[in-house]
Design an enzyme around this catalytic site. Structure first.
Site, PDB file in Angstrom:
ATOM      1  N   CYS A 144      -6.602 -24.753  17.295  1.00 30.35           N
ATOM      2  CA  CYS A 144      -7.723 -25.280  18.507  1.00 30.35           C
ATOM      3  C   CYS A 144      -8.079 -26.233  19.131  1.00 30.35           C
ATOM      4  CB  CYS A 144      -8.966 -25.129  17.313  1.00 30.35           C
ATOM      5  SG  CYS A 144      -9.698 -22.608  17.904  1.00 30.35           S
TER       6      CYS A 144
ATOM      7  N   CYS B 294     -13.506 -25.606  15.665  1.00 31.46           N
ATOM      8  CA  CYS B 294     -12.543 -25.678  15.091  1.00 31.46           C
ATOM      9  C   CYS B 294     -11.791 -26.750  15.321  1.00 31.46           C
ATOM     10  CB  CYS B 294     -11.876 -24.371  14.704  1.00 31.46           C
ATOM     11  SG  CYS B 294     -11.035 -23.596  13.861  1.00 31.46           S
TER      12      CYS B 294
ATOM     13  N   ALA C  74     -11.452   2.322  -0.222  1.00 35.61           N
ATOM     14  CA  ALA C  74     -12.413   2.655   1.057  1.00 35.61           C
ATOM     15  C   ALA C  74     -14.234   2.178   0.731  1.00 35.61           C
ATOM     16  CB  ALA C  74     -12.844   4.082   0.811  1.00 35.61           C
TER      17      ALA C  74
ATOM     18  N   ASP D 158      -3.688   6.823  -4.293  1.00 39.02           N
ATOM     19  CA  ASP D 158      -4.841   7.972  -4.124  1.00 39.02           C
ATOM     20  C   ASP D 158      -5.426   8.494  -2.717  1.00 39.02           C
ATOM     21  OD1 ASP D 158      -4.993   4.218  -3.495  1.00 39.02           O
ATOM     22  OD2 ASP D 158      -6.941   4.653  -3.051  1.00 39.02           O
TER      23      ASP D 158
ATOM     24  N   CYS E  44      -8.451 -26.122  13.870  1.00 35.26           N
ATOM     25  CA  CYS E  44      -6.951 -25.703  13.190  1.00 35.26           C
ATOM     26  C   CYS E  44      -6.069 -26.360  14.252  1.00 35.26           C
ATOM     27  CB  CYS E  44      -7.376 -24.350  13.152  1.00 35.26           C
ATOM     28  SG  CYS E  44      -7.053 -23.451  14.359  1.00 35.26           S
TER      29      CYS E  44
ATOM     30  N   ASP F  41       0.723  -1.386  -0.027  1.00 31.87           N
ATOM     31  CA  ASP F  41      -0.314   0.229   0.168  1.00 31.87           C
ATOM     32  C   ASP F  41       0.999   0.994  -0.131  1.00 31.87           C
ATOM     33  OD1 ASP F  41      -2.447   1.304   0.269  1.00 31.87           O
ATOM     34  OD2 ASP F  41      -3.470   1.220   2.308  1.00 31.87           O
TER      35      ASP F  41
END
Length: 655
Positions: free
Chosen positions: A286, A281, A195, A124, A283, A89
């Site tokens: 978890c 979960c 935005a 921007d 994963c 960015d």
């Protein structure tokens, strides 16, 4: 940079994005990485394991002396510890938050090039939602001015970095359209939609959905679209269905700081679930801790582990979406996800306003059946397309009827019907009418619909009434038979006429598939069919010499042409319908039966839909080959890389 589509559903696409020799499979998520390794919560080992692309902030790198020195000396990849694709960015986020940045627009472009960024971003102006129009217009003009200058700088200096051209315009949809059009003219590599974070923070998903669609409609189809700042997995499915390819997420880390636990259905606070015996979960985090154990850890360790879980669940949802695209069930996944929050459902409902546009990108056939999951399913592309294609059939006499919901599909296999030249239209609560002679074609027998409420039926009734009015004008009211007239007619027909019902079925199926009368009256008496010995269903269509014209594909019952069938289609369908025109360079390859790539396509039928059967021709409309188009009529003209038509066979020149 190259980008090609491999699989698709809705407006979503699994694509291969090649940047500097590094491949990324889209859709995907770019974890936001802090340029200072000491401030990065999740280890780069895990980031490297999960991600093919990350995003970091070039402005923070630029403003932090020791980070800038390392980046300029060794490059951004060494600074971050990531060898794959790095996107940066430009400081726009800080500009949106703080109202000012201490860098010039061209200076930050030069810096991104200098530190070896793969994809940089213009500086921007991220105009917030709901500002007055004058401000939105003024800031958009400044963004477009900077965009043009950035492209000119890149070209003049021969910069290697790719550039993001961010679409702005606040909540003014016409300004979003203008921004997309002007950015598209400048030829950026990737198009972020900017935005939208304030809107998502306020659960204004409807506004986000409209911004996505109004931007997508004017952006080139051959470039990826990045939804800037979208990091919550519960919105991914809808965003992908609307055509977003890339996302970035700082949410995995930001939510962890507040003890928030991400799921694909929403956000949970650790305090709320600490009494559960196990996490919902599986994963690694978890699976290793109970909620109570995780809650008892010190703040720093708890934050790291929560961030890891949040990252795992984010990538898991992306993988789930990819599988849904491959299976042709993305709309079903979307309809499941939008019921996670009323504001998401509101966003999905606004999509119907744009369904005519979305239908152009939705494949004509899918591996999965159509599942009706709520009134929103009534407005899906499959339904809209069928209702339009009903008018492709040639009607002379019509009998309209209903059948019990207990009758299995396809109806013609379970109804005792005297087959005549009368078109039997069976009322359907979602698809309007299912013509008896085409009832096997996708999705007419490949769908599941529950008993509907009266208010749902009323929506379909409007179409039924309108279609009957159209029929009356088309064939005359006297040719829409009531039951007594129909019974009299079939008795008369049985006694005095004979019909080749199989040939009539093929004729109607081809009308529905192509929109033209391929099998005329003369051919009706010549064609034969081959049925499966096990199921008794149509499998091949033969000419009078026993040569194959078409094969009936078992999963969707579309008619797939042989070489002789392709020649028949070419003869019966006027140019440019169902054509893909290739340049001279590709002629020989097409005749040899090799696939057609997008860079060789010079024209096409603009109404083509993905996965339709097409004719490959040269500029003189000589038939070269036949196959399945991967791209629609818009994409065939815009893509310059990747597979365009998967060729089934070529027509070699007889020497």
């Amino acid at each position: 940079m190259t980008f090609e589509i491999k699989h698709r559903d809705a407006m979503g696409r699994i694509g291969i994005l090649n940047i500097n020799g590094k491949k990324i499979e889209t859709p995907t998520i770019m974890p936001v990485i802090h340029p200072n390794p000491k401030k990065q919560i999740v280890s780069m080992d895990l980031i490297n394991k999960l991600a093919d692309v990350i995003i970091t902030n070039s402005y923070i790198t630029y403003k932090t002396k020791h980070l800038r020195e390392i980046a300029e000396e060794k490059g951004i990849h060494k600074l971050i510890g990531f060898d794959k694709v790095i996107v940066t960015d430009s400081g726009s986020f800080q500009l949106g938050v703080y109202g000012d940045v201490e860098v010039e627009p061209m200076e930050i472009i030069e810096f991104q090039e200098r530190i070896g960024v793969d994809v940089g971003t213009i500086l921007d102006i991220p105009t917030p939602p709901d500002v007055d129009r004058e401000r939105a217009e003024k800031e958009l003009e400044e963004t477009l001015k900077r965009a043009k200058a950035s492209i000119e700088l890149k070209e003049e200096r021969g910069f290697k970095l790719l550039l993001n051209g961010t679409v702005q315009g606040s909540t003014y949809l016409d300004l979003r359209q203008k921004s997309a059009k002007e950015m598209a003219k400048l030829g950026f590599d990737i198009y972020p939609i900017g935005a939208v974070v304030p809107l998502m923070e306020q659960y204004r998903y409807r506004d986000v959905a409209e911004i996505i669609i109004n931007s997508k409609m004017y952006l080139p189809t051959n470039k990826p679209v990045h939804l800037f700042g979208c990091g919550h997995p519960m919105f991914f499915a809808l965003a992908v269905a609307l055509g977003c390819d890339l996302f970035d997420s700082a949410a995995y880390a930001l939510y962890a700081k507040d003890d928030r636990y991400l799921t694909e259905r929403g956000t949970l606070h650790l305090e709320e679930i600490k009494d559960l015996k196990a996490f919902p979960c599986s994963c690694p985090v978890c699976s290793s801790y109970t909620p109570k154990e995780l809650a008892s850890l010190n703040k720093k360790e708890r934050e790291r582990l929560l961030a890891e879980h949040n990252l795992y669940v984010t990538f898991e949802e992306i993988n789930r979406i990819k599988q849904a695209i491959r299976d042709g069930s993305l709309w079903e996944l979307v309809e499941e996800r939008v019921r996670c929050h009323p504001k998401l459902l509101e966003a999905y409902r606004v999509v119907r306003k744009y369904i005519d546009y979305i239908e152009k990108f939705d494949p004509v056939t899918k591996k999965s059946a159509f599942f009706y999951t709520g009134i929103e399913s009534m407005f899906r592309p499959e339904v809209l397309r069928h209702k339009k294609r009903l008018k492709r059939l040639r009607y002379e006499k019509v009998y309209i009827t209903t059948v019990s919901s207990s009758i299995e599909k396809p109806y013609h296999e379970h109804l005792n019907v005297v087959e005549t030249d009368v078109d039997i239209l069976i009322k359907d609560p979602v698809f309007g009418f299912i013509p008896y002679y085409i009832d096997t074609v996708y999705p007419l027998s490949q769908h599941e619909i529950p008993e509907l409420f009266d208010y749902e039926k009323e929506i379909n009734k409007r179409f039924v009434d309108e279609f009957i009015d159209w029929l009356k004008k088309k064939i005359g009211e006297d040719n829409i038979l009531d039951i007594m007239t129909y019974n009299y007619y079939i008795n008369y027909f049985s006694a005095n006429k004979k019909i080749n019902a199989d040939a009539l079925r093929i004729r109607k199926m081809l009308q529905y598939q192509y929109g033209f009368d391929i099998i005329d009256d003369e051919l009706m008496n010549k064609i034969k069919v081959v049925r499966s010995k096990t199921t008794g269903r149509l499998r091949q269509v033969l000419d009078e010499n026993g040569e194959i014209l078409f094969s009936v594909r078992s999963n969707d019952n579309l008619l797939i042409p042989s070489e002789k069938g392709a020649k028949l289609l070419w003869k019966k369908i006027p140019f440019p319908k169902y054509r893909v025109v290739v340049n001279k360079e590709a002629e020989e390859f097409a005749r040899e039966g090799r696939n057609v790539f997008a860079k060789f396509v010079i024209d096409c039928d603009e109404e083509l839909r993905p996965y339709e059967e097409v004719l490959v021709v040269n500029e003189d409309d000589e038939l070269l080959a036949y196959g399945t188009t991967i791209l629609n009529g818009i994409e065939l003209r815009e893509f310059n890389y990747g597979l365009a038509v998967k060729v089934r066979g070529g027509l070699k020149i007889n020497k």
